[in-house]
Scaffold this motif. Structure first.
Motif, PDB file in Angstrom:
ATOM      1  N   ALA A   1       0.832  -1.201   0.000  1.00 55.76           N
ATOM      2  CA  ALA A   1       0.000   0.000   0.000  1.00 55.76           C
ATOM      3  C   ALA A   1       0.866   1.249   0.000  1.00 55.76           C
ATOM      4  CB  ALA A   1      -0.925  -0.006   1.211  1.00 55.76           C
ATOM      5  N   LEU A   2       1.934   1.257   0.795  1.00 54.27           N
ATOM      6  CA  LEU A   2       2.840   2.410   0.824  1.00 54.27           C
ATOM      7  C   LEU A   2       3.524   2.597  -0.519  1.00 54.27           C
ATOM      8  CD1 LEU A   2       4.337   4.690   2.263  1.00 54.27           C
ATOM      9  CD2 LEU A   2       5.988   2.975   3.082  1.00 54.27           C
ATOM     10  N   SER A   3       3.956   1.517  -1.142  1.00 55.11           N
ATOM     11  CA  SER A   3       4.621   1.610  -2.440  1.00 55.11           C
ATOM     12  C   SER A   3       3.701   2.215  -3.494  1.00 55.11           C
ATOM     13  CB  SER A   3       5.086   0.216  -2.876  1.00 55.11           C
ATOM     14  OG  SER A   3       5.638   0.241  -4.178  1.00 55.11           O
ATOM     15  N   VAL A   4       2.434   1.776  -3.514  1.00 56.03           N
ATOM     16  CA  VAL A   4       1.474   2.292  -4.483  1.00 56.03           C
ATOM     17  C   VAL A   4       1.168   3.762  -4.199  1.00 56.03           C
ATOM     18  CG1 VAL A   4      -0.911   2.098  -5.276  1.00 56.03           C
ATOM     19  CG2 VAL A   4       0.486   0.045  -5.008  1.00 56.03           C
ATOM     20  N   ALA A   5       0.976   4.107  -2.927  1.00 57.76           N
ATOM     21  CA  ALA A   5       0.691   5.495  -2.567  1.00 57.76           C
ATOM     22  C   ALA A   5       1.841   6.402  -2.967  1.00 57.76           C
ATOM     23  CB  ALA A   5       0.427   5.602  -1.068  1.00 57.76           C
TER      24      ALA A   5
ATOM     25  N   ALA B   1       9.045   4.357   8.617  1.00 57.05           N
ATOM     26  CA  ALA B   1       8.980   4.076  10.047  1.00 57.05           C
ATOM     27  C   ALA B   1       7.538   3.984  10.528  1.00 57.05           C
ATOM     28  CB  ALA B   1       9.733   5.160  10.823  1.00 57.05           C
ATOM     29  N   PHE B   2       6.673   4.861  10.039  1.00 56.59           N
ATOM     30  CA  PHE B   2       5.269   4.839  10.455  1.00 56.59           C
ATOM     31  C   PHE B   2       4.586   3.565   9.968  1.00 56.59           C
ATOM     32  CE2 PHE B   2       0.768   5.887  10.034  1.00 56.59           C
ATOM     33  CZ  PHE B   2       0.495   6.470  11.267  1.00 56.59           C
ATOM     34  N   THR B   3       4.831   3.173   8.730  1.00 53.16           N
ATOM     35  CA  THR B   3       4.228   1.960   8.182  1.00 53.16           C
ATOM     36  C   THR B   3       4.683   0.724   8.943  1.00 53.16           C
ATOM     37  OG1 THR B   3       4.067   2.966   5.985  1.00 53.16           O
ATOM     38  CG2 THR B   3       3.975   0.563   6.083  1.00 53.16           C
ATOM     39  N   ALA B   4       5.946   0.702   9.336  1.00 53.82           N
ATOM     40  CA  ALA B   4       6.468  -0.434  10.094  1.00 53.82           C
ATOM     41  C   ALA B   4       5.888  -0.483  11.506  1.00 53.82           C
ATOM     42  CB  ALA B   4       7.987  -0.361  10.157  1.00 53.82           C
TER      43      ALA B   4
ATOM     44  N   LEU C   1      -2.878   7.568   2.533  1.00 48.00           N
ATOM     45  CA  LEU C   1      -2.844   6.123   2.745  1.00 48.00           C
ATOM     46  C   LEU C   1      -3.479   5.830   4.100  1.00 48.00           C
ATOM     47  CD1 LEU C   1      -2.041   3.182   2.446  1.00 48.00           C
ATOM     48  CD2 LEU C   1       0.330   3.812   2.993  1.00 48.00           C
ATOM     49  N   LEU C   2      -4.592   5.126   4.100  1.00 45.87           N
ATOM     50  CA  LEU C   2      -5.288   4.735   5.320  1.00 45.87           C
ATOM     51  C   LEU C   2      -4.867   3.333   5.742  1.00 45.87           C
ATOM     52  CD1 LEU C   2      -8.931   5.840   4.387  1.00 45.87           C
ATOM     53  CD2 LEU C   2      -7.303   7.093   5.827  1.00 45.87           C
ATOM     54  N   PHE C   3      -4.560   3.166   7.016  1.00 48.45           N
ATOM     55  CA  PHE C   3      -4.192   1.861   7.561  1.00 48.45           C
ATOM     56  C   PHE C   3      -5.330   1.318   8.428  1.00 48.45           C
ATOM     57  CE2 PHE C   3      -0.134   3.998   6.876  1.00 48.45           C
ATOM     58  CZ  PHE C   3       0.613   3.017   6.246  1.00 48.45           C
TER      59      PHE C   3
END
Length: 210
Positions: free
Chosen positions: A18-22, A118-121, A156-158
């Motif tokens: 998701a992060l890569s696409v965003a 860092a946030f995604t992890a 990007l919503l998690f």
């Protein structure tokens, strides 16, 4: 005053994907030295709150307050947890959080690529978002689309599908933002969202959200 509207263009249970696409979508409108990134999350459990505070200590953590609770209380006399503290200063006593969950987390206006990984992890099962703003969508005269700067954003919503964080989900959603132009109940700028999604191999998945 104009408003923006955000359309979902990608969804996956994989946060790294998701992060890569965003990022790919964001890079299409990125303006060097001008585009910025922020992150926001909320934590409903103390173990998750303290875990993320260790991993993202520079963020601002702010607990809930009862409406009007501190209306007549000077800011300096309000609990630090309600005003906002960095991760290292979070209270360790569980009693400090009674009636004050969820605790919200914010990182504001960082340079692009400064906080995203860092946030995604760190986000884990918690609801949160990364938002890139100060982007620039181009003119597309052949499609009757105009350049957009004010409302050009990517989010990007998690673990949720809305920016209100109103429902926990097991997937992550990428949103593209455009200007809201509502005429006779129809969003005139939805084609811009569709065009932007197509440039990065995506498609609009559903209605826009404010």
């Amino acid at each position: 005053m104009s408003n923006g509207i955000a359309y979902p263009v990608f969804r996956t249970p994989d946060p790294a994907l998701a992060l890569s696409v965003a990022r790919r979508l964001m890079e299409f409108g990125r303006v060097e030295e001008f585009s910025r990134v922020s992150a926001h999350a909320e934590f409903h459990s103390l173990p998750e709150l303290h875990r993320v505070a260790r991993e993202l200590p520079a963020g601002c953590f702010r607990a809930q307050e009862v409406c009007g609770e501190f209306d007549d209380v000077p800011l300096a006399e309000q609990p630090a947890l309600v005003v906002g503290v960095e991760g290292a200063d979070l209270p360790s006593d569980p009693a400090s959080y009674e009636g004050r969950l969820p605790v919200e987390f914010d990182l504001y206006d960082g340079a692009v690529d400064s906080i995203e990984d860092a946030f995604t992890a760190a986000i884990g099962p918690n609801r949160g978002e990364i938002n890139w703003r100060n982007l620039s969508w181009p003119d597309v005269p052949a499609q009757g689309l105009y350049s957009e700067h004010t409302h050009a954003e990517v989010t990007l919503l998690f673990n949720t599908r809305t920016r209100d964080f109103d429902e926990q989900t097991g997937d992550h959603t990428v949103l593209v933002h455009v200007r809201s132009v509502n005429i006779d109940g129809r969003q005139r700028m939805e084609p811009q969202a569709q065009w932007l999604a197509a440039r990065t191999g995506l498609t609009v998945l559903g209605p826009g959200q404010r």
